[in-house]
Design an enzyme around this catalytic site. Structure first.
Site, PDB file in Angstrom:
ATOM      1  N   GLY A  17      31.464  42.502  27.525  1.00 44.81           N
ATOM      2  CA  GLY A  17      30.812  41.317  28.086  1.00 44.81           C
ATOM      3  C   GLY A  17      31.806  40.782  29.052  1.00 44.81           C
ATOM      4  N   ARG A  72      36.860  37.668  31.209  1.00 43.38           N
ATOM      5  CA  ARG A  72      37.804  36.825  31.816  1.00 43.38           C
ATOM      6  C   ARG A  72      37.089  36.584  33.087  1.00 43.38           C
ATOM      7  NH1 ARG A  72      41.798  40.770  34.754  1.00 43.38           N
ATOM      8  NH2 ARG A  72      40.515  42.620  34.884  1.00 43.38           N
ATOM      9  N   ARG A 108      34.255  36.076  43.843  1.00 42.93           N
ATOM     10  CA  ARG A 108      33.537  37.213  44.385  1.00 42.93           C
ATOM     11  C   ARG A 108      32.150  36.905  44.584  1.00 42.93           C
ATOM     12  NH1 ARG A 108      34.492  41.874  40.015  1.00 42.93           N
ATOM     13  NH2 ARG A 108      32.877  41.405  38.624  1.00 42.93           N
ATOM     14  N   ASP A 156      29.445  49.841  32.058  1.00 40.44           N
ATOM     15  CA  ASP A 156      29.545  48.410  32.423  1.00 40.44           C
ATOM     16  C   ASP A 156      30.104  48.268  33.786  1.00 40.44           C
ATOM     17  OD1 ASP A 156      31.752  49.746  30.863  1.00 40.44           O
ATOM     18  OD2 ASP A 156      32.916  47.778  31.190  1.00 40.44           O
ATOM     19  N   ASP A 204      34.030  46.143  40.207  1.00 35.74           N
ATOM     20  CA  ASP A 204      34.921  46.340  39.185  1.00 35.74           C
ATOM     21  C   ASP A 204      35.962  47.145  39.591  1.00 35.74           C
ATOM     22  OD1 ASP A 204      33.830  44.208  37.915  1.00 35.74           O
ATOM     23  OD2 ASP A 204      33.711  45.060  36.066  1.00 35.74           O
TER      24      ASP A 204
HETATM   25  P1  AMP Z   1      37.515  46.485  33.169  1.00 28.47           P
HETATM   26  O1  AMP Z   1      38.111  47.609  32.663  1.00 28.47           O
HETATM   27  O2  AMP Z   1      38.072  45.351  33.920  1.00 28.47           O
HETATM   28  O3  AMP Z   1      36.198  46.687  33.671  1.00 28.47           O
HETATM   29  O4  AMP Z   1      37.150  45.446  31.719  1.00 28.47           O
HETATM   30  C1  AMP Z   1      36.617  46.314  30.798  1.00 28.47           C
HETATM   31  C2  AMP Z   1      36.363  44.855  29.660  1.00 28.47           C
HETATM   32  O5  AMP Z   1      37.515  44.128  29.333  1.00 28.47           O
HETATM   33  C3  AMP Z   1      35.468  43.765  30.297  1.00 28.47           C
HETATM   34  O6  AMP Z   1      34.515  43.283  29.365  1.00 28.47           O
HETATM   35  C4  AMP Z   1      36.285  42.917  30.849  1.00 28.47           C
HETATM   36  O7  AMP Z   1      35.836  41.513  30.865  1.00 28.47           O
HETATM   37  C5  AMP Z   1      37.298  42.863  29.680  1.00 28.47           C
HETATM   38  N1  AMP Z   1      38.767  42.400  30.106  1.00 28.47           N
HETATM   39  C6  AMP Z   1      39.587  42.885  30.892  1.00 28.47           C
HETATM   40  N2  AMP Z   1      40.647  42.443  31.189  1.00 28.47           N
HETATM   41  C7  AMP Z   1      40.671  41.292  30.373  1.00 28.47           C
HETATM   42  C8  AMP Z   1      41.363  40.003  30.222  1.00 28.47           C
HETATM   43  N3  AMP Z   1      42.507  40.022  30.748  1.00 28.47           N
HETATM   44  N4  AMP Z   1      41.112  39.256  29.293  1.00 28.47           N
HETATM   45  C9  AMP Z   1      39.942  39.441  28.534  1.00 28.47           C
HETATM   46  N5  AMP Z   1      39.184  40.545  28.857  1.00 28.47           N
HETATM   47  C10 AMP Z   1      39.280  41.404  29.636  1.00 28.47           C
HETATM   48 MG    MG Z   2      34.422  46.045  34.253  1.00 30.55          MG
END
Ligand code: AMP
Ligand code: MG
Length: 467
Positions: A83, A86, A169, A243, A253
Protein backbone atom coordinates in the site's frame (compact mmCIF):
# COMPACT_ATOMS: atom_id res chain seq x y z
CA UNK A 1 -3.66 27.42 -5.14
CA UNK A 2 -7.15 27.68 -6.70
CA UNK A 3 -7.10 24.11 -7.95
CA UNK A 4 -10.45 22.48 -8.58
CA UNK A 5 -10.57 19.32 -6.46
CA UNK A 6 -13.00 16.47 -7.08
CA UNK A 7 -12.06 13.86 -4.50
CA UNK A 8 -14.01 10.91 -5.76
CA UNK A 9 -11.51 8.35 -4.48
CA UNK A 10 -11.75 9.50 -0.86
CA UNK A 11 -15.53 9.47 -1.05
CA UNK A 12 -16.11 6.15 -2.80
CA UNK A 13 -13.32 3.81 -1.77
CA UNK A 14 -13.39 4.11 2.01
CA UNK A 15 -12.74 0.38 2.47
CA UNK A 16 -9.35 0.53 0.75
CA UNK A 17 -7.89 3.78 2.11
CA UNK A 18 -6.70 5.33 5.35
CA UNK A 19 -7.15 9.06 5.61
CA UNK A 20 -4.32 10.85 7.36
CA UNK A 21 -2.58 14.22 7.30
CA UNK A 22 0.88 14.87 5.92
CA UNK A 23 3.63 14.60 8.51
CA UNK A 24 6.68 16.67 7.67
CA UNK A 25 10.29 15.93 8.48
CA UNK A 26 11.30 19.46 9.51
CA UNK A 27 10.82 22.67 7.49
CA UNK A 28 10.77 22.37 3.71
CA UNK A 29 12.62 24.28 1.04
CA UNK A 30 11.44 24.40 -2.56
CA UNK A 31 14.16 23.05 -4.85
CA UNK A 32 12.27 22.55 -8.12
CA UNK A 33 8.87 23.73 -9.26
CA UNK A 34 7.21 22.83 -12.55
CA UNK A 35 5.30 26.01 -13.30
CA UNK A 36 4.13 24.84 -16.72
CA UNK A 37 2.50 21.74 -15.25
CA UNK A 38 1.10 23.80 -12.38
CA UNK A 39 -0.66 26.05 -14.89
CA UNK A 40 -2.02 23.07 -16.80
CA UNK A 41 -3.58 21.92 -13.54
CA UNK A 42 -5.20 25.33 -13.14
CA UNK A 43 -2.96 26.46 -10.27
CA UNK A 44 -2.14 30.06 -9.51
CA UNK A 45 0.60 31.49 -7.31
CA UNK A 46 3.77 29.55 -6.74
CA UNK A 47 5.13 26.63 -4.84
CA UNK A 48 6.27 28.79 -1.93
CA UNK A 49 2.79 29.27 -0.56
CA UNK A 50 2.12 25.56 -0.79
CA UNK A 51 5.29 24.84 1.08
CA UNK A 52 4.42 27.29 3.83
CA UNK A 53 1.07 25.65 4.33
CA UNK A 54 2.63 22.21 4.58
CA UNK A 55 5.21 23.50 7.04
CA UNK A 56 2.47 25.14 9.13
CA UNK A 57 0.75 21.71 9.18
CA UNK A 58 -2.25 23.20 7.45
CA UNK A 59 -4.23 21.10 5.06
CA UNK A 60 -4.82 23.40 2.08
CA UNK A 61 -8.41 23.77 0.96
CA UNK A 62 -9.57 20.88 -1.18
CA UNK A 63 -6.95 18.38 -0.05
CA UNK A 64 -8.05 15.12 1.44
CA UNK A 65 -4.82 13.23 2.10
CA UNK A 66 -5.06 9.46 2.20
CA UNK A 67 -2.96 6.32 1.85
CA UNK A 68 -4.19 3.77 -0.69
CA UNK A 69 -4.24 0.07 0.07
CA UNK A 70 -3.08 -2.31 -2.65
CA UNK A 71 -1.17 -5.57 -3.03
CA UNK A 72 1.10 -6.88 -5.76
CA UNK A 73 3.48 -9.45 -7.17
CA UNK A 74 7.03 -8.49 -6.27
CA UNK A 75 9.73 -10.35 -8.19
CA UNK A 76 7.13 -12.99 -9.02
CA UNK A 77 5.80 -13.50 -5.49
CA UNK A 78 2.44 -12.29 -4.28
CA UNK A 79 2.65 -9.81 -1.39
CA UNK A 80 -0.66 -8.86 0.21
CA UNK A 81 0.90 -6.34 2.60
CA UNK A 82 1.51 -3.44 0.23
CA UNK A 83 0.00 0.00 0.00
CA UNK A 84 1.17 3.60 0.09
CA UNK A 85 3.86 3.32 2.73
CA UNK A 86 5.20 6.83 2.44
CA UNK A 87 3.12 8.57 -0.20
CA UNK A 88 -0.27 10.17 0.20
CA UNK A 89 -2.87 10.91 -2.42
CA UNK A 90 -3.61 14.56 -1.58
CA UNK A 91 -6.58 14.86 -3.88
CA UNK A 92 -7.83 14.65 -7.44
CA UNK A 93 -7.77 17.78 -9.57
CA UNK A 94 -10.06 18.56 -12.46
CA UNK A 95 -7.97 20.63 -14.86
CA UNK A 96 -9.28 23.55 -16.93
CA UNK A 97 -9.04 21.22 -19.96
CA UNK A 98 -11.42 18.82 -18.21
CA UNK A 99 -8.91 16.05 -17.38
CA UNK A 100 -8.50 14.46 -13.97
CA UNK A 101 -5.11 14.34 -12.34
CA UNK A 102 -4.07 12.85 -9.01
CA UNK A 103 -1.84 14.93 -6.76
CA UNK A 104 0.41 12.68 -4.72
CA UNK A 105 3.08 13.54 -2.18
CA UNK A 106 5.90 11.03 -1.79
CA UNK A 107 7.81 11.09 1.50
CA UNK A 108 4.83 12.44 3.45
CA UNK A 109 5.33 10.32 6.58
CA UNK A 110 4.57 6.81 7.78
CA UNK A 111 1.24 5.14 7.02
CA UNK A 112 -0.40 1.92 8.22
CA UNK A 113 0.74 0.22 4.98
CA UNK A 114 4.45 0.98 5.34
CA UNK A 115 5.40 -2.26 7.14
CA UNK A 116 7.48 -0.36 9.66
CA UNK A 117 9.22 1.84 7.08
CA UNK A 118 10.01 5.44 8.01
CA UNK A 119 7.63 6.94 5.47
CA UNK A 120 10.35 9.18 4.12
CA UNK A 121 12.05 9.79 0.79
CA UNK A 122 15.61 10.99 0.28
CA UNK A 123 16.75 13.89 -1.87
CA UNK A 124 18.77 11.54 -4.08
CA UNK A 125 15.84 9.38 -5.17
CA UNK A 126 13.45 12.35 -5.37
CA UNK A 127 15.81 14.14 -7.77
CA UNK A 128 16.07 10.92 -9.77
CA UNK A 129 12.30 10.64 -10.03
CA UNK A 130 11.85 14.32 -10.88
CA UNK A 131 14.36 14.25 -13.72
CA UNK A 132 13.22 10.88 -15.01
CA UNK A 133 9.55 11.80 -15.22
CA UNK A 134 10.22 15.12 -16.92
CA UNK A 135 12.72 13.59 -19.31
CA UNK A 136 10.37 10.75 -20.26
CA UNK A 137 7.50 13.20 -20.76
CA UNK A 138 9.69 15.26 -23.08
CA UNK A 139 10.51 12.14 -25.11
CA UNK A 140 6.81 11.42 -25.46
CA UNK A 141 6.80 8.36 -23.21
CA UNK A 142 3.66 8.15 -21.05
CA UNK A 143 4.63 8.90 -17.46
CA UNK A 144 3.63 10.42 -14.16
CA UNK A 145 4.92 14.00 -13.87
CA UNK A 146 6.89 15.89 -11.28
CA UNK A 147 5.39 19.08 -9.92
CA UNK A 148 7.38 20.18 -6.87
CA UNK A 149 10.52 18.95 -5.18
CA UNK A 150 11.18 20.16 -1.65
CA UNK A 151 14.04 19.19 0.57
CA UNK A 152 13.32 18.69 4.26
CA UNK A 153 15.49 19.87 7.09
CA UNK A 154 15.44 16.39 8.66
CA UNK A 155 17.87 13.66 7.69
CA UNK A 156 16.77 10.18 6.66
CA UNK A 157 18.65 6.99 7.50
CA UNK A 158 19.41 4.69 4.58
CA UNK A 159 22.74 2.87 4.12
CA UNK A 160 23.94 6.15 5.63
CA UNK A 161 22.14 9.33 6.78
CA UNK A 162 20.92 11.32 3.79
CA UNK A 163 19.08 14.61 3.24
CA UNK A 164 15.33 14.07 3.20
CA UNK A 165 12.87 15.36 0.59
CA UNK A 166 9.31 15.19 -0.65
CA UNK A 167 8.16 14.96 -4.23
CA UNK A 168 4.77 16.20 -5.29
CA UNK A 169 3.79 14.36 -8.45
CA UNK A 170 0.81 14.07 -10.73
CA UNK A 171 -0.60 11.01 -12.45
CA UNK A 172 -3.69 10.31 -14.50
CA UNK A 173 -4.42 7.83 -11.74
CA UNK A 174 -2.54 6.10 -8.95
CA UNK A 175 -4.63 2.96 -9.38
CA UNK A 176 -2.24 0.08 -10.02
CA UNK A 177 -2.63 -3.51 -11.17
CA UNK A 178 -2.00 -4.30 -7.50
CA UNK A 179 -5.23 -2.58 -6.44
CA UNK A 180 -7.21 -5.22 -8.31
CA UNK A 181 -5.09 -8.00 -6.85
CA UNK A 182 -5.83 -6.71 -3.36
CA UNK A 183 -9.57 -6.82 -4.10
CA UNK A 184 -9.24 -10.32 -5.55
CA UNK A 185 -7.43 -11.76 -2.55
CA UNK A 186 -9.84 -10.05 -0.12
CA UNK A 187 -12.95 -10.91 -2.17
CA UNK A 188 -13.94 -7.25 -2.49
CA UNK A 189 -16.00 -7.83 -5.58
CA UNK A 190 -18.08 -4.65 -5.60
CA UNK A 191 -15.09 -2.47 -4.77
CA UNK A 192 -13.09 -4.04 -7.57
CA UNK A 193 -15.78 -3.47 -10.12
CA UNK A 194 -16.37 0.11 -8.94
CA UNK A 195 -12.64 0.83 -9.07
CA UNK A 196 -12.34 -0.46 -12.62
CA UNK A 197 -15.22 1.66 -13.84
CA UNK A 198 -14.01 4.69 -11.91
CA UNK A 199 -10.67 4.62 -13.74
CA UNK A 200 -12.12 3.88 -17.17
CA UNK A 201 -14.80 6.55 -16.93
CA UNK A 202 -12.38 9.24 -15.78
CA UNK A 203 -9.46 8.44 -18.00
CA UNK A 204 -11.04 6.98 -21.11
CA UNK A 205 -14.57 8.33 -21.34
CA UNK A 206 -14.73 6.98 -24.90
CA UNK A 207 -14.55 3.46 -23.50
CA UNK A 208 -16.99 4.05 -20.66
CA UNK A 209 -19.91 2.45 -22.49
CA UNK A 210 -17.86 -0.32 -24.11
CA UNK A 211 -17.81 -3.93 -22.96
CA UNK A 212 -15.13 -5.03 -20.54
CA UNK A 213 -13.17 -6.88 -23.18
CA UNK A 214 -12.71 -3.62 -25.11
CA UNK A 215 -11.80 -1.82 -21.92
CA UNK A 216 -9.24 -4.49 -21.07
CA UNK A 217 -7.84 -4.10 -24.59
CA UNK A 218 -7.35 -0.42 -23.76
CA UNK A 219 -5.27 -1.39 -20.73
CA UNK A 220 -3.30 -3.94 -22.76
CA UNK A 221 -2.53 -1.44 -25.52
CA UNK A 222 -1.45 1.34 -23.14
CA UNK A 223 0.82 -1.05 -21.27
CA UNK A 224 2.33 -2.30 -24.53
CA UNK A 225 2.79 1.21 -25.91
CA UNK A 226 4.62 2.33 -22.78
CA UNK A 227 6.96 -0.66 -22.79
CA UNK A 228 7.57 -0.46 -26.55
CA UNK A 229 8.78 3.11 -26.06
CA UNK A 230 10.98 2.05 -23.13
CA UNK A 231 12.62 -0.48 -25.43
CA UNK A 232 13.06 2.04 -28.23
CA UNK A 233 14.79 4.56 -25.93
CA UNK A 234 16.79 2.06 -23.88
CA UNK A 235 14.92 2.67 -20.62
CA UNK A 236 15.10 0.03 -17.90
CA UNK A 237 12.48 0.42 -15.20
CA UNK A 238 14.19 -1.95 -12.79
CA UNK A 239 11.22 -2.95 -10.59
CA UNK A 240 8.27 -3.98 -12.75
CA UNK A 241 6.27 -5.39 -9.86
CA UNK A 242 2.52 -5.33 -10.39
CA UNK A 243 2.20 -2.67 -7.68
CA UNK A 244 4.33 -0.41 -9.88
CA UNK A 245 2.12 -0.85 -12.96
CA UNK A 246 -0.38 1.94 -13.53
CA UNK A 247 -3.71 0.78 -14.92
CA UNK A 248 -3.45 3.42 -17.65
CA UNK A 249 0.10 2.66 -18.76
CA UNK A 250 2.07 5.54 -17.33
CA UNK A 251 5.69 4.92 -16.33
CA UNK A 252 5.42 4.86 -12.59
CA UNK A 253 7.38 4.66 -9.33
CA UNK A 254 10.86 5.38 -10.60
CA UNK A 255 13.37 3.47 -8.49
CA UNK A 256 16.63 1.90 -9.64
CA UNK A 257 15.96 2.76 -13.28
CA UNK A 258 18.60 3.40 -15.91
CA UNK A 259 18.91 4.31 -19.55
CA UNK A 260 21.43 2.25 -21.46
CA UNK A 261 24.70 4.01 -22.15
CA UNK A 262 26.67 1.42 -24.12
CA UNK A 263 24.29 -1.04 -25.68
CA UNK A 264 24.52 -3.95 -23.25
CA UNK A 265 20.98 -5.27 -23.30
CA UNK A 266 21.72 -8.10 -20.87
CA UNK A 267 23.13 -5.93 -18.12
CA UNK A 268 21.21 -5.86 -14.82
CA UNK A 269 21.33 -2.58 -12.93
CA UNK A 270 19.13 -3.31 -9.92
CA UNK A 271 21.43 -5.10 -7.50
CA UNK A 272 18.53 -6.71 -5.64
CA UNK A 273 17.36 -8.34 -8.89
CA UNK A 274 19.64 -11.35 -8.70
CA UNK A 275 17.91 -13.46 -11.33
CA UNK A 276 17.72 -10.63 -13.83
CA UNK A 277 13.94 -10.80 -13.89
CA UNK A 278 13.64 -7.10 -14.73
CA UNK A 279 16.49 -6.79 -17.20
CA UNK A 280 16.08 -4.70 -20.33
CA UNK A 281 15.18 -7.54 -22.69
CA UNK A 282 12.80 -9.05 -20.14
CA UNK A 283 10.52 -6.02 -19.97
CA UNK A 284 8.07 -6.84 -22.80
CA UNK A 285 7.55 -10.36 -21.44
CA UNK A 286 7.10 -9.10 -17.90
CA UNK A 287 4.49 -6.63 -19.14
CA UNK A 288 2.49 -9.60 -20.45
CA UNK A 289 3.00 -11.58 -17.25
CA UNK A 290 1.73 -8.61 -15.26
CA UNK A 291 -1.32 -8.27 -17.51
CA UNK A 292 -2.04 -11.97 -16.87
CA UNK A 293 -1.98 -11.30 -13.12
CA UNK A 294 -4.44 -8.47 -13.74
CA UNK A 295 -6.67 -10.78 -15.76
CA UNK A 296 -6.70 -13.34 -12.94
CA UNK A 297 -7.49 -10.65 -10.38
CA UNK A 298 -10.36 -9.28 -12.47
CA UNK A 299 -11.96 -12.74 -12.65
CA UNK A 300 -13.51 -11.84 -9.30
CA UNK A 301 -15.89 -9.33 -10.82
CA UNK A 302 -15.88 -9.90 -14.60
CA UNK A 303 -16.05 -12.62 -17.22
CA UNK A 304 -12.36 -12.65 -18.14
CA UNK A 305 -12.44 -15.65 -20.47
CA UNK A 306 -12.48 -13.30 -23.43
CA UNK A 307 -9.48 -11.37 -22.15
CA UNK A 308 -7.20 -14.22 -23.23
CA UNK A 309 -7.79 -13.29 -26.87
CA UNK A 310 -6.82 -9.72 -26.01
CA UNK A 311 -3.58 -10.92 -24.43
CA UNK A 312 -2.84 -13.00 -27.55
CA UNK A 313 -2.58 -9.69 -29.37
CA UNK A 314 -0.09 -8.21 -26.90
CA UNK A 315 3.11 -9.46 -28.52
CA UNK A 316 2.27 -8.50 -32.11
CA UNK A 317 1.04 -5.13 -30.83
CA UNK A 318 4.14 -4.25 -28.83
CA UNK A 319 6.32 -5.45 -31.69
CA UNK A 320 4.47 -3.21 -34.13
CA UNK A 321 4.77 -0.12 -31.97
CA UNK A 322 8.43 -0.81 -31.23
CA UNK A 323 9.35 -1.35 -34.87
CA UNK A 324 7.46 1.77 -35.94
CA UNK A 325 9.37 3.84 -33.40
CA UNK A 326 12.72 2.31 -34.38
CA UNK A 327 11.91 2.89 -38.02
CA UNK A 328 11.45 6.55 -37.23
CA UNK A 329 14.60 6.70 -35.16
CA UNK A 330 16.58 5.25 -38.05
CA UNK A 331 14.92 7.39 -40.72
CA UNK A 332 13.46 4.32 -42.44
CA UNK A 333 9.94 5.61 -43.03
CA UNK A 334 10.11 5.04 -46.80
CA UNK A 335 11.73 1.61 -46.53
CA UNK A 336 9.65 -1.50 -46.98
CA UNK A 337 8.92 -3.25 -43.67
CA UNK A 338 10.93 -6.46 -44.26
CA UNK A 339 14.07 -4.47 -45.07
CA UNK A 340 13.40 -2.14 -42.15
CA UNK A 341 13.12 -4.98 -39.69
CA UNK A 342 16.33 -6.53 -40.93
CA UNK A 343 18.17 -3.20 -40.69
CA UNK A 344 16.87 -2.62 -37.16
CA UNK A 345 17.98 -6.08 -36.02
CA UNK A 346 21.41 -5.67 -37.58
CA UNK A 347 21.71 -2.18 -36.11
CA UNK A 348 21.26 -3.58 -32.62
CA UNK A 349 23.80 -6.32 -33.29
CA UNK A 350 26.24 -3.72 -34.52
CA UNK A 351 25.85 -1.59 -31.41
CA UNK A 352 26.25 -4.60 -29.17
CA UNK A 353 29.23 -6.04 -30.97
CA UNK A 354 31.12 -2.75 -30.94
CA UNK A 355 29.87 -1.66 -27.51
CA UNK A 356 28.59 1.63 -28.86
CA UNK A 357 26.54 4.14 -26.93
CA UNK A 358 22.86 3.41 -27.57
CA UNK A 359 21.21 6.82 -27.91
CA UNK A 360 24.28 8.63 -29.16
CA UNK A 361 24.63 6.20 -32.07
CA UNK A 362 21.39 7.46 -33.60
CA UNK A 363 22.81 10.98 -33.42
CA UNK A 364 26.08 9.80 -34.91
CA UNK A 365 24.19 8.22 -37.78
CA UNK A 366 22.23 11.40 -38.39
CA UNK A 367 25.37 13.56 -38.30
CA UNK A 368 27.11 11.31 -40.73
CA UNK A 369 24.18 11.39 -43.13
CA UNK A 370 23.71 15.11 -42.71
CA UNK A 371 27.24 16.41 -42.80
CA UNK A 372 29.47 13.44 -43.50
CA UNK A 373 30.84 13.37 -39.97
CA UNK A 374 33.27 10.57 -39.24
CA UNK A 375 32.59 9.14 -35.80
CA UNK A 376 32.61 5.96 -33.72
CA UNK A 377 29.50 4.62 -35.38
CA UNK A 378 30.73 5.18 -38.90
CA UNK A 379 34.02 3.49 -38.12
CA UNK A 380 32.21 0.42 -36.82
CA UNK A 381 29.31 0.36 -39.26
CA UNK A 382 30.99 -0.72 -42.55
CA UNK A 383 28.62 -3.06 -44.35
CA UNK A 384 25.59 -2.03 -42.37
CA UNK A 385 25.95 1.56 -43.52
CA UNK A 386 26.26 0.55 -47.14
CA UNK A 387 23.24 -1.65 -46.83
CA UNK A 388 21.36 1.16 -45.12
CA UNK A 389 22.20 3.69 -47.83
CA UNK A 390 21.08 1.27 -50.49
CA UNK A 391 17.78 0.54 -48.76
CA UNK A 392 17.03 4.23 -48.22
CA UNK A 393 18.23 5.16 -51.73
CA UNK A 394 20.49 7.63 -49.98
CA UNK A 395 17.43 9.56 -48.85
CA UNK A 396 16.83 8.67 -45.20
CA UNK A 397 14.06 10.54 -43.42
CA UNK A 398 16.30 13.01 -41.63
CA UNK A 399 13.48 15.32 -40.61
CA UNK A 400 11.79 12.54 -38.61
CA UNK A 401 15.10 11.43 -37.13
CA UNK A 402 15.59 14.91 -35.74
CA UNK A 403 12.15 14.87 -34.19
CA UNK A 404 12.53 11.56 -32.38
CA UNK A 405 16.22 11.22 -31.54
CA UNK A 406 17.19 13.02 -28.36
CA UNK A 407 20.56 14.70 -28.16
CA UNK A 408 20.47 14.49 -24.38
CA UNK A 409 19.15 11.59 -22.32
CA UNK A 410 19.19 10.70 -18.65
CA UNK A 411 22.55 9.32 -17.84
CA UNK A 412 23.46 7.90 -14.48
CA UNK A 413 26.82 9.62 -14.23
CA UNK A 414 25.25 13.04 -14.90
CA UNK A 415 22.51 12.27 -12.40
CA UNK A 416 25.14 11.41 -9.86
CA UNK A 417 26.84 14.71 -10.42
CA UNK A 418 23.72 16.84 -10.05
CA UNK A 419 22.68 14.87 -6.96
CA UNK A 420 26.07 15.39 -5.32
CA UNK A 421 25.83 19.12 -6.00
CA UNK A 422 22.21 19.32 -4.79
CA UNK A 423 23.12 17.47 -1.60
CA UNK A 424 25.68 20.14 -0.87
CA UNK A 425 23.16 22.91 -1.58
CA UNK A 426 24.12 23.79 -5.18
CA UNK A 427 21.12 23.38 -7.49
CA UNK A 428 22.66 24.93 -10.57
CA UNK A 429 23.69 21.65 -12.25
CA UNK A 430 20.27 20.22 -11.41
CA UNK A 431 18.46 23.12 -13.06
CA UNK A 432 20.80 23.03 -16.02
CA UNK A 433 20.33 19.32 -16.64
CA UNK A 434 16.57 19.63 -16.22
CA UNK A 435 16.49 22.35 -18.85
CA UNK A 436 18.25 20.23 -21.50
CA UNK A 437 16.36 17.06 -20.58
CA UNK A 438 13.06 18.82 -21.13
CA UNK A 439 14.08 19.99 -24.61
CA UNK A 440 16.01 16.88 -25.60
CA UNK A 441 15.66 17.17 -29.36
CA UNK A 442 17.31 20.57 -29.71
CA UNK A 443 20.43 20.20 -31.83
CA UNK A 444 21.92 23.15 -29.95
CA UNK A 445 22.82 20.70 -27.14
CA UNK A 446 25.10 18.67 -29.40
CA UNK A 447 28.24 20.04 -27.83
CA UNK A 448 26.80 20.37 -24.36
CA UNK A 449 28.53 18.55 -21.52
CA UNK A 450 25.16 16.86 -20.81
CA UNK A 451 25.21 15.06 -24.16
CA UNK A 452 28.42 13.24 -23.29
CA UNK A 453 28.30 9.52 -22.50
CA UNK A 454 30.31 8.31 -19.52
CA UNK A 455 34.01 7.77 -19.81
CA UNK A 456 34.91 4.20 -18.78
CA UNK A 457 35.69 5.26 -15.22
CA UNK A 458 32.35 7.09 -14.96
CA UNK A 459 30.21 4.08 -15.86
CA UNK A 460 27.81 3.04 -13.13
CA UNK A 461 27.21 -0.67 -13.04
CA UNK A 462 24.70 -1.13 -10.20
CA UNK A 463 22.02 0.96 -8.60
CA UNK A 464 20.76 0.82 -5.07
CA UNK A 465 17.06 0.17 -4.59
CA UNK A 466 16.94 2.10 -1.32
CA UNK A 467 15.08 5.32 -1.81
P1 AMP B 1 8.64 0.69 -4.10
O1 AMP B 1 9.73 -0.33 -4.23
O2 AMP B 1 9.17 2.10 -3.93
O3 AMP B 1 7.63 0.59 -5.16
O4 AMP B 1 7.94 0.38 -2.72
C1 AMP B 1 7.34 -0.86 -2.40
C2 AMP B 1 6.46 -0.68 -1.18
O5 AMP B 1 7.23 -0.27 -0.05
C3 AMP B 1 5.38 0.36 -1.35
O6 AMP B 1 4.24 -0.13 -0.69
C4 AMP B 1 5.97 1.57 -0.69
O7 AMP B 1 5.01 2.47 -0.24
C5 AMP B 1 6.74 0.96 0.47
N1 AMP B 1 7.89 1.78 0.88
C6 AMP B 1 9.02 2.05 0.20
N2 AMP B 1 9.84 2.83 0.91
C7 AMP B 1 9.22 3.08 2.10
C8 AMP B 1 9.55 3.83 3.27
N3 AMP B 1 10.70 4.49 3.38
N4 AMP B 1 8.66 3.84 4.28
C9 AMP B 1 7.51 3.17 4.20
N5 AMP B 1 7.14 2.44 3.15
C10 AMP B 1 7.97 2.39 2.09
MG1 MG C 1 6.00 1.27 -5.72
Amino acid sequence: MSLHFVNHYAEHFADIITEQPVSINGPSQVRLFNSELWQQLGGSGGAQQLCEQIDARETPAGWRPLAQKYAGHQFGQFNPYLGDGRGLLLGEVKTPAGDYRDLHLKGAGPTPYGRGGDGRAVLRSSVREYLASESMAALGVPTTRALVLVSSAGQVQREQPEPGAMLLRTAATHVRFGHFEHCYYRHLKDTQRALWHYVIERQWPDLAGADEKKQFRGVMERTALMIALWQAYGFIHGVMNTDNMSLVGETFDYGPYAILDTYQPEKIFNHTDQTGRYGFLQQPGIGLWNLQRLQTALSLSMDVSQFTAVLDDYEPYIQRVYLAQMQQRLGLSAVESGDSQRLIGEWLQLLQQHQLDYNQSFIHLERHLNEGEDNALVQAAGNWLQDYKKATHNKPDLATMQQVNPVVTLRTHHLQRVINAAESGDDEPLQDYLQVLTSPFKRQWLDSEWAAPPRPEQQVSQLSCSS
